[in-house]
Motif scaffolding. Structure first.
Motif, PDB file in Angstrom:
ATOM      1  N   GLY A   1      10.270  -2.831  -9.104  1.00 17.90           N
ATOM      2  CA  GLY A   1       9.477  -3.387  -8.008  1.00 17.90           C
ATOM      3  C   GLY A   1      10.274  -3.725  -6.762  1.00 17.90           C
ATOM      4  O   GLY A   1      11.481  -3.492  -6.669  1.00 17.90           O
ATOM      5  N   ASN A   2       9.538  -4.265  -5.776  1.00 18.65           N
ATOM      6  CA  ASN A   2      10.115  -4.652  -4.480  1.00 18.65           C
ATOM      7  C   ASN A   2      10.206  -6.177  -4.420  1.00 18.65           C
ATOM      8  O   ASN A   2       9.712  -6.880  -5.304  1.00 18.65           O
ATOM      9  N   THR A   3      10.751  -6.655  -3.330  1.00 17.01           N
ATOM     10  CA  THR A   3      10.774  -8.106  -3.089  1.00 17.01           C
ATOM     11  C   THR A   3       9.341  -8.606  -3.023  1.00 17.01           C
ATOM     12  O   THR A   3       8.488  -7.986  -2.396  1.00 17.01           O
TER      13      THR A   3
ATOM     14  N   LEU B   1       0.815  -1.223   0.000  1.00 18.13           N
ATOM     15  CA  LEU B   1       0.000   0.000   0.000  1.00 18.13           C
ATOM     16  C   LEU B   1       0.848   1.273   0.000  1.00 18.13           C
ATOM     17  O   LEU B   1       0.329   2.359  -0.163  1.00 18.13           O
ATOM     18  N   ARG B   2       2.155   1.144   0.215  1.00 18.51           N
ATOM     19  CA  ARG B   2       3.022   2.334   0.214  1.00 18.51           C
ATOM     20  C   ARG B   2       4.043   2.256  -0.918  1.00 18.51           C
ATOM     21  O   ARG B   2       3.896   2.910  -1.930  1.00 18.51           O
ATOM     22  N   ASP B   3       5.058   1.388  -0.807  1.00 18.38           N
ATOM     23  CA  ASP B   3       6.053   1.321  -1.886  1.00 18.38           C
ATOM     24  C   ASP B   3       5.406   0.721  -3.142  1.00 18.38           C
ATOM     25  O   ASP B   3       5.702   1.142  -4.268  1.00 18.38           O
ATOM     26  N   GLY B   4       4.515  -0.245  -2.941  1.00 11.31           N
ATOM     27  CA  GLY B   4       3.817  -0.857  -4.086  1.00 11.31           C
ATOM     28  C   GLY B   4       3.017   0.187  -4.831  1.00 11.31           C
ATOM     29  O   GLY B   4       2.983   0.216  -6.065  1.00 11.31           O
TER      30      GLY B   4
ATOM     31  N   VAL C   1      15.237  -5.932   6.335  1.00 13.39           N
ATOM     32  CA  VAL C   1      15.779  -5.604   5.004  1.00 13.39           C
ATOM     33  C   VAL C   1      14.637  -5.252   4.058  1.00 13.39           C
ATOM     34  O   VAL C   1      13.502  -5.705   4.235  1.00 13.39           O
ATOM     35  N   HIS C   2      14.969  -4.452   3.061  1.00 13.93           N
ATOM     36  CA  HIS C   2      13.968  -3.906   2.141  1.00 13.93           C
ATOM     37  C   HIS C   2      14.662  -3.819   0.784  1.00 13.93           C
ATOM     38  O   HIS C   2      15.530  -2.972   0.591  1.00 13.93           O
ATOM     39  N   CYS C   3      14.343  -4.725  -0.124  1.00 13.27           N
ATOM     40  CA  CYS C   3      15.120  -4.794  -1.369  1.00 13.27           C
ATOM     41  C   CYS C   3      14.292  -4.425  -2.593  1.00 13.27           C
ATOM     42  O   CYS C   3      13.119  -4.793  -2.696  1.00 13.27           O
ATOM     43  N   HIS C   4      14.954  -3.752  -3.513  1.00  9.11           N
ATOM     44  CA  HIS C   4      14.321  -3.455  -4.809  1.00  9.11           C
ATOM     45  C   HIS C   4      14.913  -4.383  -5.862  1.00  9.11           C
ATOM     46  O   HIS C   4      15.980  -4.969  -5.682  1.00  9.11           O
ATOM     47  N   ASN C   5      14.185  -4.487  -6.971  1.00 11.73           N
ATOM     48  CA  ASN C   5      14.442  -5.597  -7.898  1.00 11.73           C
ATOM     49  C   ASN C   5      15.130  -5.180  -9.197  1.00 11.73           C
ATOM     50  O   ASN C   5      14.953  -5.838 -10.223  1.00 11.73           O
TER      51      ASN C   5
HETATM   52 ZN    ZN Z   1      11.546   1.088  -1.258  1.00 12.63          ZN
END
Ligand code: ZN
Ligand code: KIV
Length: 517
Positions: free
Chosen positions: A237-239, A12-15, A201-205
């Motif tokens: 995108g994110n993980t 709902l935020r980074d997505g 952890v917070h990973c981008h793709n």
């Molecule tokens: Zn992010």
């Protein structure tokens, strides 16, 4: 070390920061309910300082969730933190998530702040957030490209100031799994009082490594994973939640950890995110793609018939793919419809079920078998999309080899009915021209895509449009057995989303806050 991995969902935020994937307050509230049912531990509901609309959306989520923590994002500024707290303070379990960049490149060019200033700001703002909320997460943006010792110094200070979670993001998707795992181990060893906080952890793709990096970090000791459904998020995108959770679930010997995720809720949640955001899932996407459990080749099919485990490492039922094709038909009653909707995870009010039932009957008259995908489309279009400026009421199109394509459209605009007609070089062009004229739209149509929602010649057409106006990008989605009607619905949905974006101009979470305090 705990063997429980906290699943922090930021769909709902980074997505929502995926181009075009904005959600209104009601959509966020309903999706949050679904995420709670899925079993996520924390829902990051938005960035309240970004816009009044997002503030209200986060507040709506905070009022809905019972067991799940509700986090709101804030830059390290008093104003952002006050807005975040204002939005989540009534949640059963509120969390303030504050962040500042720690890499030299971000500090020098974006923040124009020195290391000492960033360190001081971190301490001041974590302390301030802690006076409001017991659960404070601190993120070091661009952490994976930060100097390790400086990062540990910032994390140590954040924990001393009261942070209960410190998050190491790979903001630009630059890390490589082995290197990222090593960094996690380094941070755990060199951060003072690390045992008093959870390392996240917070990973981008960007390099296609978000899931691998997250799993490597978990194997190295991280105990919170920040993820999104279907892996949606900024840029690549994110993980993806489903990939991390199913890797842990499928390889318990390798990952001796657990999550609270109800895996059979994965697929319905993925479908709902797709319906609400309009963002397609690639057919070969792991776990939730249309082909993820399809076996085409003869050798595979033969093996599957002899023993499914020859080619299947997970059962489709484990992720909530029921495999039931025929769900309901035109003789099915309201009770059967409600039961199926509940099985699919939709807890609707009597009024909503009644509205879905009318549309279901209409569809069942035109289409013999109404399957889950059809019901989801009905719920997405009829229930999830609320408070819309434009509503399509009627569409009549004439086209063929001997007539100039012409569309007559009746629409409700702000509650008032309007009607007009236009020509075009084809029936869809004529329809879009008529809608554009009625709505006074000024947007550019960037993309138009048609696909079939399910198999069979009576399948509903699913149309996605991407619209752009003054830098705002919105996706619109429409479904109908008639693809011209589906196109009209998609266009109107896209226009409504653009209206929402125009009314809620967002401040980017990446904007500089140095000048604010
Ligand atoms: Zn992010
Ligand atoms: O990617 C990132 O660094 C973020 C932070 C705000 C956590 O989204």
């Amino acid at each position: 070390m705990s063997d429980r991995v906290i699943i922090f969902d930021t769909t709902l935020r980074d997505g929502e920061q995926s181009p075009g994937a904005s959600m209104n307050a009601e959509e966020k509230r309903r999706l949050a309910g679904r995420l709670e049912k899925l079993g996520v531990d924390v829902v990051e509901a938005g960035f309240p300082a970004a816009s009044e609309g997002d503030f209200l959306a986060v507040q709506g989520v905070a009022g809905r969730l019972e067991k799940t923590s509700v986090a709101a994002l804030a830059r390290t500024s008093k104003n952002d933190i006050d807005r975040a707290w204002g939005a989540v303070k009534d949640a059963k379990k509120p969390r303030i998530h504050t962040f500042i960049a720690t890499s030299d490149i971000h500090m020098e060019y974006k923040l124009r702040m020195s290391r000492d200033e960033v360190l001081r700001r971190t301490v001041d703002m974590v302390k301030y957030a802690k006076t409001l909320c017991p659960d404070v997460e601190f993120s070091a943006e661009d952490g994976s490209r930060s100097d390790r010792d400086f990062l540990c110094k910032v994390f140590s200070a954040a924990i001393a100031a009261g942070a209960t979670t410190v998050n190491l993001p790979d903001t630009v998707g630059y890390a490589i799994p082995h290197e990222f795992a090593e960094m996690v181990r380094y941070v755990m060893e060199h951060t003072e009082n690390m045992h008093k906080a959870v390392l996240s952890v917070h990973c981008h793709n960007d390099l296609g490594l978000a899931t691998s990096n997250t799993l490597a970090a978990i194997a190295a000791g991280a105990r919170q994973a920040e993820v999104t459904i279907n892996g949606i998020g900024e840029r690549a995108g994110n993980t993806s939640l489903e990939e991390v959770v199913m890797a842990i679930h499928t390889r318990p010997n390798y990952f001796p950890v657990v999550t609270g995720i109800q895996t059979e809720q994965i697929y319905p949640t993925s479908r709902m995110v797709r319906m609400v955001t309009g963002m397609m899932v690639q057919p070969n996407k792991a776990i939730v793609g249309a082909n993820a459990f399809a076996h085409e080749s003869g050798i595979h099919q033969d093996g599957m018939l002899k023993n499914p485990m020859t080619y299947e490492i997970m059962r489709p039922e484990t992720v909530g793919l029921s495999g039931s094709d025929l769900v309901l038909g035109k003789h099915s009653g309201r009770h059967a419809l409600r039961k199926r909707l509940e099985e699919m995870g939709y807890q609707l009010t009597d009024e909503d079920v009644a509205a879905v039932f009318v549309k279901f009957k209409d569809l069942a008259d035109r289409k013999k078998h109404v399957v889950d995908e059809d019901l989801e489309a009905i719920v997405a279009e009829g229930i999830l999309r609320t408070s819309e400026k434009f509503r399509l009421l009627h569409l009549h199109v004439s086209a063929g080899t001997t007539v100039i394509p012409c569309a007559t459209v009746e629409m409700e605009i702000d509650g008032v009915t309007h009607r007009d007609a236009e020509f075009g070089n084809g029936p869809i062009d004529a329809t879009f021209n008529a809608i554009t004229k009625l709505a006074g739209a000024r947007c550019e149509l960037m993309r138009f895509a048609v696909s079939a929602l399910t198999g069979g010649t009576d399948a509903q057409g699913e149309v996605t449009v991407r619209l752009k106006e003054n830098g705002c990008v919105a996706l619109g989605k429409g479904t109908d057995p008639d693809i011209i009607t589906a196109s009209a619905k998609a266009y109107v949905n896209g226009l409504n989303r653009l209206e929402y974006l125009k009314a809620n101009p967002a401040v980017s979470s990446a904007d500089n806050v140095a000048a604010e305090n």
